[in-house]
Structures are given as structure tokens and as C-alpha cells.
Enzyme design. Structure first.
Site, PDB file in Angstrom:
ATOM      1  N   ASP A 257       0.849  -1.180   0.000  1.00 45.18           N
ATOM      2  CA  ASP A 257       0.000   0.000   0.000  1.00 45.18           C
ATOM      3  C   ASP A 257       0.891   1.238   0.000  1.00 45.18           C
ATOM      4  OD1 ASP A 257      -2.210   1.654   0.076  1.00 45.18           O
ATOM      5  OD2 ASP A 257      -3.093   0.760   1.868  1.00 45.18           O
TER       6      ASP A 257
ATOM      7  N   TYR B  94      -4.970   4.484   0.754  1.00 44.43           N
ATOM      8  CA  TYR B  94      -6.009   3.487   0.478  1.00 44.43           C
ATOM      9  C   TYR B  94      -5.850   2.815  -0.884  1.00 44.43           C
ATOM     10  CZ  TYR B  94      -7.833   6.615   4.064  1.00 44.43           C
ATOM     11  OH  TYR B  94      -7.960   7.429   5.161  1.00 44.43           O
ATOM     12  N   HIS B  95      -4.666   2.255  -1.114  1.00 40.51           N
ATOM     13  CA  HIS B  95      -4.414   1.511  -2.345  1.00 40.51           C
ATOM     14  C   HIS B  95      -3.881   0.110  -2.027  1.00 40.51           C
ATOM     15  CE1 HIS B  95      -3.695   5.691  -4.377  1.00 40.51           C
ATOM     16  NE2 HIS B  95      -4.973   5.397  -4.307  1.00 40.51           N
ATOM     17  N   PRO B  96      -4.599  -0.682  -1.222  1.00 38.51           N
ATOM     18  CA  PRO B  96      -4.088  -2.017  -0.888  1.00 38.51           C
ATOM     19  C   PRO B  96      -4.172  -2.961  -2.085  1.00 38.51           C
ATOM     20  CG  PRO B  96      -6.310  -1.754  -0.028  1.00 38.51           C
ATOM     21  CD  PRO B  96      -5.900  -0.410  -0.584  1.00 38.51           C
TER      22      PRO B  96
END
Length: 538
Positions: A293, A468-470
Site C-alpha cells: 500500500d 487506500y491503495h491495498p
């Protein structure tokens, strides 16, 4: 028991594309299962409404990670969309693909067909570009509308001009030949309204008689007959229901939901599953591993300038006019998605590619975590584009049900901390350059007394979050930790089960993950529909 030809679990960025393509064949009966509800809410549709959605169970799963040792033991919020469209109905609507080299790296890691020449035609097929950008790199006939923000705050141009003073070029297309520079982001909007994956791909075909969409339905586990998945157990309208599938089930529940469903079904690291009392159906040690992330640090600045967004008596006229200006012309305060501008830059640690990304906010971001803060100002988020720290998602039980333990392990590789410190210093330099300096801002966080590298690192340990880029928790490939075959998108060792979402990414791309997730959904659909050379994107 109802029976379908295909079941798509998750109506997010990838799942909506996939459900559209599969249901285009009237002979295929397709079920889409979505845990969340409808996207019919003004807060979803109006760009500025994003501030009113985060943390609300109606829209957001509101996950919280495990204590992070390198971030002072803090637990990091992980916001994910919980409605039709998934996180594409909750995000800031930025249309970013990443750099071509990101996909060539996937190819070189053993994911044949996922190099840039394989994925570019897929991106173009999905895109309905309204900006007139280079047709060699952009599509105009796809369902996903990509446009410019309708009314960017003028301070965004000050930010871009300040970057030029530091040698950062003005970039009019971050999906063009180079990411480097600052500019106005392209957005997934149509006529100034959010245009999610659901709006683009699923909503227009809801009337297909062979397509069924269940909302408010929680998937408990997959039903297996030996090494084959035959159905899904769900909780629907408060009661358990089992749905059968005669063809393939596709997990599109995202980088958090997908590994949890796999592990709850006995597919994952055997020893960990047994510890939770789960019978092991397939020992796949990579499920839940490889979590990546973008770790992020913020600078927030107070300014008296009413050119910036804010709540004040001097701005009362604009506030009162906002709903009318938006209704009549998609202008004004309601039209902003807040991170209208930004860009990509290189720190002294960078190689050939930018290693940090900026998300510029022409308004004051609360230093206390409040939704709304009185006054004016501006802020910038800086994230590490290609982090080396790798975390995991573990299966746990909460109140008798399975739930994720999200362990990012941010800064477990100290290089990420070094890059972010340099990124914060570069962001400060942009704010100190004209014309940004003319706004006469007063830095609140980190604050003027935080100057040295050690002091900046201490600040980041106390305040850094995620953008918030898992990704990566069911990665495709052929190594020991691979979960998904890169050509068929099938789960290794399991029949009738595929994965199509951000969890299959072997590494994190340099940018926002919404558009790449849609591309993944399209690639999976092509593989399932038997497109010749589906693995190559042709």
C-alpha cells in the site's frame, strides 16, 4: 437452491466490468453478490460529498489495521467502499494507470500477457476519454467516462506554477508519455457527477434478464466438493442461503475481502487456518501475503486567503451559493473532489521513475482529524509510490465471524521512510515557491519547528497514514507465494474459482489503483470468454 452459470463476488471496480461482459451472453445466467447497498445518495454523486462518506457504515467498511511497530504502535484506518461500485463510489475519482514500466515488471515476474503492450489495449477499450488526449494512449469508445474536473479551484494553478519554479514540468496527461510533473488530474466523472465502475458497466445493463444483483448480502464461505468450488454460502436478509454455480465463481471482493473469503473457505496458509479452526481444503501459503500500500504523509497550512476552499464568514456567499451553482452548471464548492491537482516527482532516492506522488488539496485539512475545520488554507499528501515494505492480511474471529487483521508493516523497510522524508521536504519546497508563497500560509503540520530529517521521521511515525491503495494479497504468478494463474486467473489447485481485483497485482503500481482494477476485470472476462490470446490482451 438457485443455480447460476457464473457468480461474481463483489460489485466493485473489477466486478462490475466482469459482470457486464459475462452477462452480455444471454445464455449465461450471472449472479453478482455485493455486501453493501445502493449508490443512490447525493453524497455519492456530488464530488464534494466524499467528505461525508468516510467512516460511515452505509458507505465504508471502515477497517482498522493492526498496531504498526514503526508508526508508534498506531492502528491505521483503512477505508473501503461498501456499496455498488465499491471503492470507485467512495474514492476521489482520479484516473491514473501507473507507468508502463510497472506492468513490464509484472511480465518479468512471470505474469505473461501483463506487460504494457498487453494491458494498454485493454485500458483503451474501457476508456471513454472526453479530453482529446493522445489517441495512441487513450480510448474514446469505452464505457468509462474520463474527463477534466468542471471547476478547479484557482489555487491549483498556483501549485502547478510553483512546481515549475523547482523544475517540475507542467503535465497535462499523467497517463501520457511521462508521469513526471504537476497538473490537474483526470477524473472519472460525467457532466460533473461521479461516474463509478457501477455507473459505467453494471447500471446500464441491470435490466438484462440473465443478470441478477444481490445487495446487502454477505459471503460467508465458498462451497467446495473436493478441489472444485460448486457454490457460495451467504447471509441474505438475515438468513443463511446457499447458491450453486455450474460454471466459474470469480472473487472480486478486493485486496482485503478476497483473501478473507479464500481463507474462510479453507484456501490459504494451512497452519494459520488450522489455528483458527478452519479445515484446510488447499494449502496456498501466498493467500493474504504480499500486502502492499502507499504510505502517506501530510502537510497542512493555514492561510487567510479566501481563494482557498474553507468555511468562514468571508466565504459565506460562496457557501450559500454552492448548491445552486452546482445544480445549474456543475460549478462551485460542491464540484470539487478536493484532490483536483497533484503529480509525480523524484526524490534523491529515485531511479528512472518518480518515487513520490502528490495529492494537493486547495483547502485546509484538519490537523485534528475533523471532517470540517473552520478557516482557510491548503494541504498536500505525499506518498511513497513503489514501497518496499510488505505486509499481510490474517484471518481472525470477531464475535464468532471471520474478519481481517490488516498488518501493513509500514516502514518495515527503512527505505520507504527515507523516501517519504525527502518527499515531504520537496512538498515544502513547492509551498515555499512563488506563487504559493504569496498565500502567506502558516504551516500547522508538521510545523515550522520540525526541520531535520530525524524530526520529520518522528512526525511521520506519529502521523503517517495510507492513501487506500491495498493490493497484492492473492497475487498472480508462478512462484511459491503465487495464488492465481496469470493467464486464466484461476486459483492454483482449485477448479471453478478465479480472482479478478487488485489482490492479484504482484507489485504495487505507481499511482491510483481504480483504473488498473477495472483493467484486471476486463482481462479476466476475456480469459473466461475464450478470447484468443486472452493472456496477451489482444
Amino acid at each position: 437452491m438457485e443455480t447460476f452459470d457464473h457468480i461474481v463476488i463483489g460489485a466493485g471496480s473489477a466486478g462490475c466490468v466482469l459482470a457486464n461482459r459475462l452477462s452480455a451472453d444471454p445464455a449465461r445466467r450471472v449472479l453478482v453478490i455485493e455486501n453493501g447497498g445502493s449508490d443512490r445518495d447525493v453524497r455519492v454523486k456530488v464530488p464534494a460529498g466524499i467528505l461525508a462518506m468516510y467512516g460511515r457504515p452505509r458507505f465504508d467498511y471502515g477497517f482498522v489495521g493492526t498496531p504498526q511497530p514503526e508508526l508508534n504502535g498506531r492502528r491505521i484506518p483503512v477505508n473501503r467502499g461498501r456499496m455498488l461500485g465499491g471503492s470507485s463510489s467512495l474514492n476521489s475519482m482520479l484516473y491514473i494507470r501507473g507507468a508502463p514500466q510497472d506492468y513490464d515488471e509484472w511480465r518479468d515476474l512471470g505474469c505473461e500477457g501483463w506487460g504494457w503492450q498487453g494491458v494498454l489495449p485493454v485500458f483503451k477499450a474501457l476508456e471513454g476519454n472526453r479530453i482529446g488526449q493522445d489517441p495512441a494512449l487513450h480510448g474514446t469508445e469505452g464505457e468509462l467516462c474520463v474527463d477534466r474536473p468542471k471547476d478547479p479551484n484557482p489555487v491549483c494553478q498556483d501549485f502547478i506554477a510553483a512546481g515549475e519554479k523547482l523544475g517540475l514540468p507542467r503535465n497535462t496527461d499523467f497517463n501520457g508519455p511521462s508521469q513526471l510533473g504537476l497538473g490537474i488530474y483526470d477524473v472519472t466523472q460525467r457532466n460533473g457527477i461521479r461516474f463509478s465502475a457501477y455507473n459505467a458497466f453494471l447500471e446500464p445493463v441491470r435490466s438484462r434478464p440473465n443478470l441478477t444483483i444481490w445487495t446487502g448480502t454477505e459471503v460467508r464461505r465458498l462451497v467446495l466438493d473436493g478441489a472444485r468450488v460448486t457454490g457460495v454460502e451467504v447471509l441474505r436478509e438475515g438468513r443463511p442461503v446457499t447458491v450453486a454455480c455450474r460454471g466459474d465463481i470469480v472473487l472480486s471482493a478486493g485486496a482485503i475481502g478476497t483473501p478473507i473469503i479464500l481463507m474462510a473457505s479453507g484456501i490459504g496458509p494451512g497452519a494459520a487456518l488450522q489455528k483458527e479452526g478452519v479445515t484446510v481444503a488447499r494449502d496456498l501459503p501466498g493467500v493474504g501475503q504480499n500486502l502492499r500500500d502507499h504510505v502517506d504523509g501530510m502537510i497542512t497550512v493555514r492561510s487567510s486567503s479566501t481563494r482557498t476552499l474553507g468555511i468562514s464568514l468571508r466565504n459565506a456567499g460562496k457557501l450559500l451559493a454552492a448548491p445552486f451553482r452546482f445544480a445549474l452548471g456543475r460549478k462551485g464548492l460542491f464540484s470539487t473532489n478536493y484532490v483536483v491537482a497533484g503529480g509525480f516527482a523524484k526524490t534523491r532516492h529515485a531511479g528512472d521513475l518518480p518515487d513520490v506522488q502528490f495529492h494537493f488539496v486547495p483547502g485546509y485539512r484538519s490537523h485534528r482529524g475533523r471532517l470540517v475545520e473552520w478557516g482557510h488554507g491548503f494541504a498536500i499528501h505525499t506518498c511513497v509510490l513503489r514501497p518496499k515494505s510488505v505486509g499481510e492480511i490474517r484471518l481472525s474471529r470477531q464475535d464468532g465471524f471471520f474478519a481481517p487483521e490488516i498488518d501493513h508493516r509500514f516502514f518495515s523497510d527503512p527505505q520507504d521512510a527515507r523516501v517519504l522524508v525527502e518527499g515531504i521536504k520537496l512538498a515544502r519546497a513547492i509551498f515555499a515557491a512563488p506563487p504559493m508563497q504569496y498565500l502567506k500560509g502558516r504551516e500547522i503540520l508538521p510545523g515550522p519547528d520540525v526541520r531535520t530529517d530525524d524530526e520529520l521521521l518522528a512526525y511521520l511515525r506519529a502521523e503517517a497514514l495510507t492513501v487506500y491503495h491495498p493490493v497484492g494479497t492473492a497475487k498472480m504468478g508462478r512462484d511459491a507465494l503465487a495464488v492465481v494463474d496469470p493467464v486464466s486467473m484461476k486459483v492454483h489447485g482449485i477448479e471453478g474459482l478465479r480472482v479478478a481485483d487488485a489482490s492479484v497485482m504482484p507489485t504495487l503500481i505507481g499511482g491510483n489503483t481504480n483504473a488498473p482494477s477495472m483493467m484486471i476485470g476486463e482481462k479476466c472476462a476475456r480469459a473466461m470468454l475464450g478470447w484468443r490470446s486472452a493472456g496477451t490482451g489482444t
